[in-house]
Design a protein around this motif. Structure first.
Motif, mmCIF file in Angstrom:
data_model
loop_
_atom_site.group_PDB
_atom_site.id
_atom_site.type_symbol
_atom_site.label_atom_id
_atom_site.label_comp_id
_atom_site.label_asym_id
_atom_site.label_seq_id
_atom_site.Cartn_x
_atom_site.Cartn_y
_atom_site.Cartn_z
ATOM 1 N N MET A 71 -10.032 4.949 -1.718
ATOM 2 C CA MET A 71 -10.406 5.732 -0.550
ATOM 3 C C MET A 71 -11.391 4.979 0.347
ATOM 4 O O MET A 71 -11.406 5.169 1.567
ATOM 5 C CB MET A 71 -11.019 7.058 -0.993
ATOM 6 N N ALA A 72 -12.203 4.117 -0.240
ATOM 7 C CA ALA A 72 -13.243 3.425 0.526
ATOM 8 C C ALA A 72 -12.663 2.493 1.581
ATOM 9 O O ALA A 72 -13.281 2.286 2.640
ATOM 10 C CB ALA A 72 -14.154 2.643 -0.417
ATOM 11 N N VAL A 73 -11.513 1.906 1.324
ATOM 12 C CA VAL A 73 -10.937 0.943 2.282
ATOM 13 C C VAL A 73 -9.716 1.503 2.991
ATOM 14 O O VAL A 73 -9.031 0.794 3.721
ATOM 15 C CB VAL A 73 -10.554 -0.368 1.559
ATOM 16 N N LEU A 74 -9.440 2.787 2.809
ATOM 17 C CA LEU A 74 -8.272 3.398 3.438
ATOM 18 C C LEU A 74 -8.594 3.681 4.902
ATOM 19 O O LEU A 74 -9.430 4.531 5.218
ATOM 20 C CB LEU A 74 -7.911 4.696 2.709
ATOM 21 N N ASP A 75 -7.955 2.948 5.798
ATOM 22 C CA ASP A 75 -8.268 3.071 7.223
ATOM 23 C C ASP A 75 -7.253 3.986 7.911
ATOM 24 O O ASP A 75 -6.528 3.589 8.809
ATOM 25 C CB ASP A 75 -8.298 1.704 7.902
ATOM 26 N N ALA A 126 0.803 -1.226 0.000
ATOM 27 C CA ALA A 126 0.000 0.000 0.000
ATOM 28 C C ALA A 126 0.830 1.266 0.000
ATOM 29 O O ALA A 126 0.485 2.250 0.663
ATOM 30 C CB ALA A 126 -0.968 -0.010 1.181
ATOM 31 N N PHE A 127 1.956 1.253 -0.711
ATOM 32 C CA PHE A 127 2.664 2.508 -0.970
ATOM 33 C C PHE A 127 3.394 2.398 -2.300
ATOM 34 O O PHE A 127 3.497 1.319 -2.893
ATOM 35 C CB PHE A 127 3.599 2.914 0.177
ATOM 36 N N MET A 160 -6.962 -4.771 -0.200
ATOM 37 C CA MET A 160 -6.630 -3.407 -0.595
ATOM 38 C C MET A 160 -6.653 -3.317 -2.110
ATOM 39 O O MET A 160 -5.992 -4.112 -2.793
ATOM 40 C CB MET A 160 -5.229 -3.048 -0.083
ATOM 41 N N PRO A 161 -7.405 -2.386 -2.684
ATOM 42 C CA PRO A 161 -7.402 -2.262 -4.140
ATOM 43 C C PRO A 161 -6.067 -1.713 -4.617
ATOM 44 O O PRO A 161 -5.295 -1.159 -3.827
ATOM 45 C CB PRO A 161 -8.531 -1.255 -4.404
ATOM 46 N N PRO A 162 -5.760 -1.847 -5.875
ATOM 47 C CA PRO A 162 -4.510 -1.314 -6.392
ATOM 48 C C PRO A 162 -4.402 0.182 -6.137
ATOM 49 O O PRO A 162 -5.401 0.908 -6.147
ATOM 50 C CB PRO A 162 -4.579 -1.627 -7.897
ATOM 51 N N SER A 206 1.928 1.794 6.743
ATOM 52 C CA SER A 206 0.911 1.568 5.723
ATOM 53 C C SER A 206 -0.058 0.549 6.317
ATOM 54 O O SER A 206 0.015 0.242 7.510
ATOM 55 C CB SER A 206 1.522 1.046 4.421
ATOM 56 N N ARG A 207 -0.914 0.024 5.498
ATOM 57 C CA ARG A 207 -1.920 -0.872 6.070
ATOM 58 C C ARG A 207 -1.290 -2.101 6.715
ATOM 59 O O ARG A 207 -1.783 -2.598 7.721
ATOM 60 C CB ARG A 207 -2.892 -1.299 4.973
ATOM 61 N N ASN A 208 -0.185 -2.580 6.144
ATOM 62 C CA ASN A 208 0.422 -3.794 6.690
ATOM 63 C C ASN A 208 1.924 -3.670 6.904
ATOM 64 O O ASN A 208 2.629 -4.674 6.979
ATOM 65 C CB ASN A 208 0.118 -4.994 5.786
ATOM 66 N N THR A 209 2.448 -2.441 6.983
ATOM 67 C CA THR A 209 3.877 -2.262 7.223
ATOM 68 C C THR A 209 4.109 -1.170 8.262
ATOM 69 O O THR A 209 3.271 -0.297 8.469
ATOM 70 C CB THR A 209 4.647 -1.878 5.940
ATOM 71 N N VAL A 210 5.272 -1.247 8.872
ATOM 72 C CA VAL A 210 5.739 -0.214 9.800
ATOM 73 C C VAL A 210 7.166 0.131 9.399
ATOM 74 O O VAL A 210 7.988 -0.763 9.154
ATOM 75 C CB VAL A 210 5.706 -0.696 11.262
#
Length: 908
Positions: A885-889, A441-442, A800-802, A750-754
């Motif tokens: 944007m819809a799944v961006l937490d 997600a980056f 996560m969408p592209p 990001s959604r799955n990283t630090v």
């Protein structure tokens, strides 16, 4: 204790593959281990464990005997003496001698009077002055000498020392050019080098493969001189070659030549690289010159002016009641401000620009000198201090160089300040797309092929003359690093008057390490300028032009070879191309400076003719007339630090980051829970040649090779950890686990990283604490998972969408509908008109898009993370953007109101 045959010694600096590669770390750890092992021998020499350590002790002694050649203070004889003590079983005396070294390496006090009889008079004299509190540095002497000559040199240094000297130094004497290169690569304490023509070329040391390869790569870095020295004598060429190599590795080093006969001829041939030439008998002059030069590095003109101001009794009859503590120290209610920050902060506060303090807007004194010193340190032609961050620095450069309707090629996921700057200037952005890392997600960085293709597209449409500047982020927030020299060279081959702005907000430290420096904007500009002036480059350019313009038209765009040919070749710019490079830098982010302390570095061959006046106007526009003097002081003193110890600090930073990544990879529990992302994860295989996932882990030469060849590399000081197996998202992991529970601060998820960033202030203890915390968290996550019913385990979240590309500017704001640039400024200001804007909920907007409408964003929408505008004014809002944007937490989205929805422009 049986002494091992020295001929069987392994290569010096051979190491555990999991250890960082820098010799300062290996040297320090070897002495520490030696102390530990010999202490055990001294207390229990019959233990099987201590007997088993016998071979390891001798291995460390052999390595130290070799590496101590490159450091002052103890030397190879000292190590041999310890070996002799161990051979005779005198462990206590050996332990005492080892302890002195460890204390010095830890910066502890060393006893003034050595307690054993094994020190000769020279070593005894050195230890007597070792507790001297004055700053100490080392001077490399390159010459083939005898042991007696070396003792004479060191004795001369001690004789010349005076109580009035501000600094003290020691000599490091090496016999060969190879050893000189090894010394400056391994010993950060060396601040000057004295070359005597009697040196040999090759080392007689048994060096590790890594160090041998690093020496070879260092020598290959040298750009051939455009104007060879007038003398054709072989010794002159040999001396000049060494000087060029040492300057390329450590440009902060001062080089001096000491010679005998024909000194006048040598001076005329070599003054371009040597600061001064001395005769051998001029020891006092050399001594004074060395001290004087380091005093110039130590000088902090503005910080000294602030200190002087704070000490002076003055009467304040102008703005700033807080100045001199006037409104604070006499207050009954806010005295705690002075108690907390200290009185000096208030004494140094002033709005005066006289009395030696100078004006930031029109500097002529202390600030001007401080900026000139910073330019020297960073390799720029001009440097400007900025006291309100790199966001402002970016706006200054854009305004100085861009005009309405100029086209700027800009990385779409660069910092939002660039997008705002483009809007303010009225330039038209043509967005470049970085390669996406959808799994994390980056974004990565913009491939050079994409940049070249867009330039070729503008040429094909007859609009290349409108393209004025390229703006890229180096390195990116996530640590992806460009090759600026290659990017600029190939782009200049298509348009030779391009201007480049490199946003180095996170890369200020890179200028002070031999490997990372080559990928900074200023170093790349200098190398490119040197290359363009060589006959070799001119010949290569002419040969390539024959291929790119096969009919001999020599520059007629219509007669050029196909785009495929231009994209497949590594383009060579014309020798007449102009080097126009700007770098903005958040000094405070990676070096010592107070928050918002930033710099702008300039390497522009057309500065006076085309940029100076407009730059100063832009600087005046965005710079406060009341700049913070404490920030300016911190920039000044931070510059002193990096010139005197930057190499050491950056190497330590890189080593500690490598230690962290290795600890995670090796610990059984950590590697089940976390995964360190490497170059294989973050850089597509097509954009890297070296093939190593973490080059520094394999040694300095491996990192050097990757940074010399790969299109993109990963900054090893940044460790990105993938946390999917924890079952929590990055934002939760950051706030609820790291910060709230353990006080560990991180800057980005990001959604799955630090992302864990080391810096020059990171300590080994901090790394150890982080590893300890990660182990505790891994245990917690495993326990929680073990207690869950396997049939109810959540195996996946909403996918996560592209990552969305820039859709396009709407027809109302697109320039021609063929090329991607558009009028973002017009869209922005229309979006400020109340009647021109409506708010639409995400669901309603999605329905409009599905029905074929083309909604247009009225402003910037910037989620943190990822921290760049997903939408800009005038951009078509696509279904891909809405899906993302819809799944961006994320907790923070600038420009979007969750209650009212998106701001879109009404049709005109």
């Amino acid at each position: 204790m049986t002494r091992t045959d020295p001929s069987a010694a392994p290569a010096v600096l051979e190491r555990d593959p999991g250890m960082p590669a820098s010799s300062w770390r290996l040297r320090s750890d070897a002495w520490e281990y030696l102390r530990f092992a010999v202490k055990r021998l001294a207390t229990d020499s019959d233990s099987p464990d201590t007997l088993a350590a016998d071979g390891e002790v001798h291995r460390n002694l052999r390595a130290l005997e070799a590496i101590e050649l490159y450091w002052a203070g103890f030397g190879q004889r000292y190590v041999r003496a310890i070996g002799d003590l161990l051979e005779t079983g005198d462990y206590r005396t050996a332990l005492d001698r080892i302890g002195r070294v460890v204390k010095r390496l830890r910066n502890d006090t060393v006893p003034d009077e050595p307690r054993d009889e094994f020190l000769d008079e020279q070593e005894r004299a050195e230890f007597t002055v070792d507790s001297d509190p004055r700053p100490r540095f080392e001077v490399l002497v390159v010459d083939e000498t005898t042991a007696q000559d070396r003792d004479g040199l060191r004795a001369e240094v001690l004789r010349l020392r005076a109580a009035a000297d501000d600094f003290v130094y020691d000599y490091v004497v090496v016999p060969s050019a190879d050893d000189a290169v090894a010394a400056v690569l391994t010993n950060p304490n060396i601040l000057a080098c004295v070359v005597r023509p009697g040196f040999s070329e090759r080392t007689r040391q048994t060096l590790s493969r890594d160090l041998q390869q690093a020496i070879r790569l260092a020598r290959a870095e040298v750009v051939p001189s455009a104007a060879p020295p007038r003398s054709s004598l072989a010794p002159v060429q040999r001396v000049l070659g060494l000087a060029e190599t040492l300057s390329a590795i450590r440009p902060e080093l001062d080089l001096y030549l000491v010679a005998g006969a024909h000194i006048e001829d040598l001076a005329g041939a070599l003054t371009r690289r040597f600061r001064r030439v001395f005769r051998r008998e001029d020891q006092l002059e050399l001594h004074l010159t060395l001290l004087r030069r380091v005093s110039h590095l130590y000088d902090t003109p503005f910080f000294s002016a602030i200190q002087d101001h704070a000490r002076r009794p003055v009467g304040v009859f102008h703005a700033l009641p807080v100045a001199r503590g006037g409104s604070v120290v006499s207050s009954k209610w806010i005295r705690d401000l002075a108690d907390f920050y200290g009185l000096n902060l208030l004494l140094a506060e002033t709005s005066a620009t006289s009395g030696g303090l100078d004006s930031l807007l029109a500097p002529t004194g202390a600030i001007k000198k401080a900026q000139d010193l910073a330019a020297r340190a960073y390799g720029a032609k001009h440097t400007f201090f900025v006291t309100n961050g790199t966001s402002t620095a970016n706006k200054i450069v854009h305004q100085a160089l861009m005009a309405p309707n100029d086209v700027v090629l800009v990385d779409r996921n660069c910092h939002k300040s660039h997008h705002h700057a483009v809007m303010l200037t009225g330039a038209r952005p043509a967005y470049l797309e970085a390669y996406p890392l959808n799994d994390f997600a980056f974004y990565g960085a913009v491939p050079l092929s994409s940049i070249k293709q867009l330039l070729l597209d503008y040429r094909a449409q007859g609009r290349l003359d409108e393209v004025r500047m390229i703006t890229l982020t180096n390195c990116t927030f996530d640590g992806i690093v460009y090759d600026p020299e290659r990017v600029m060279a190939e782009c200049l081959a298509i348009k030779p008057d391009l201007v480049f702005l490199w946003d180095e907000a996170w890369f200020a430290f890179a200028a002070f390490h031999p490997v990372t420096r080559r990928r900074t904007a200023m170093a790349a500009a200098k190398r490119l300028e040197q290359h363009l002036s060589t006959t070799t480059h001119a010949a290569a350019y002419r040969a390539q032009q024959a291929r790119l313009f096969p009919d001999g038209a020599g520059g007629d765009a219509g007669a050029a070879a196909s785009d495929e040919v231009w994209l497949s070749e590594r383009l060579i710019p014309s020798p007449e191309a102009r080097i126009r490079v700007y770098a903005t830098q958040s000094t405070h982010k990676t070096l010592t400076a107070l928050r918002q302390g930033s710099m702008i570095h300039v390497y522009d061959q057309d500065w006076v003719r085309d940029a100076e006046e407009s730059f100063h106007e832009a600087y005046m526009t965005h710079t406060s007339t009341s700049p913070n003097y404490q920030i300016l002081s911190s920039l000044d003193i931070g510059r002193r630090q990096v010139e005197l110890e930057g190499f050491e600090l950056v190497q330590r930073q890189l080593d500690l980051a490598t230690s962290l990544s290795q600890a995670i990879a090796r610990h059984p529990l950590l590697r089940r829970t976390f995964r360190v992302l490497t170059a294989h994860d973050l850089v597509p295989s097509a954009n890297r040649e070296s093939g190593r996932p973490m080059p520094l882990r394999d040694g300095l030469s491996s990192m050097w090779q990757a940074w010399a060849t790969d299109e993109f590399v990963v900054d090893p000081s940044r460790i990105t950890i993938e946390i999917s197996r924890t079952g929590v998202d990055g934002d939760t992991f950051k706030h609820e686990y790291l910060m709230d529970r353990y006080g560990i601060q991180v800057n980005k998820t990001s959604r799955n990283t630090v992302l864990f960033m080391t810096n020059i202030g990171t300590s080994r203890s901090a790394i150890a604490y982080l590893i300890e915390v990660l182990v505790k968290l891994a245990e917690r996550f495993e326990d929680e998972r073990a207690q869950q019913d396997p049939s109810f385990l959540v195996t996946d979240e909403t996918p996560m969408p592209p990552l969305p590309d820039f859709s396009s500017f709407s027809n109302a704001y697109a320039t021609d509908g063929v090329l991607p640039d558009g009028d973002m400024r017009a869209a922005f200001f229309r979006g400020q008109q109340r009647g021109a804007v409506e708010h639409v909920s995400p669901a309603a907007l999605r329905e409009r898009v599905a029905n074929g409408e083309v909604p247009v964003s009225a402003g910037f929408v910037t989620p943190y993370p990822p921290g760049f505008p997903v939408l800009v004014p005038g951009q078509v809002i696509s279904a891909e953007v809405l899906d993302f944007m819809a799944v961006l937490d994320t907790r923070e989205i600038h420009g979007y109101d969750a209650r009212r929805g998106y701001r879109i422009l009404r049709p005109e």
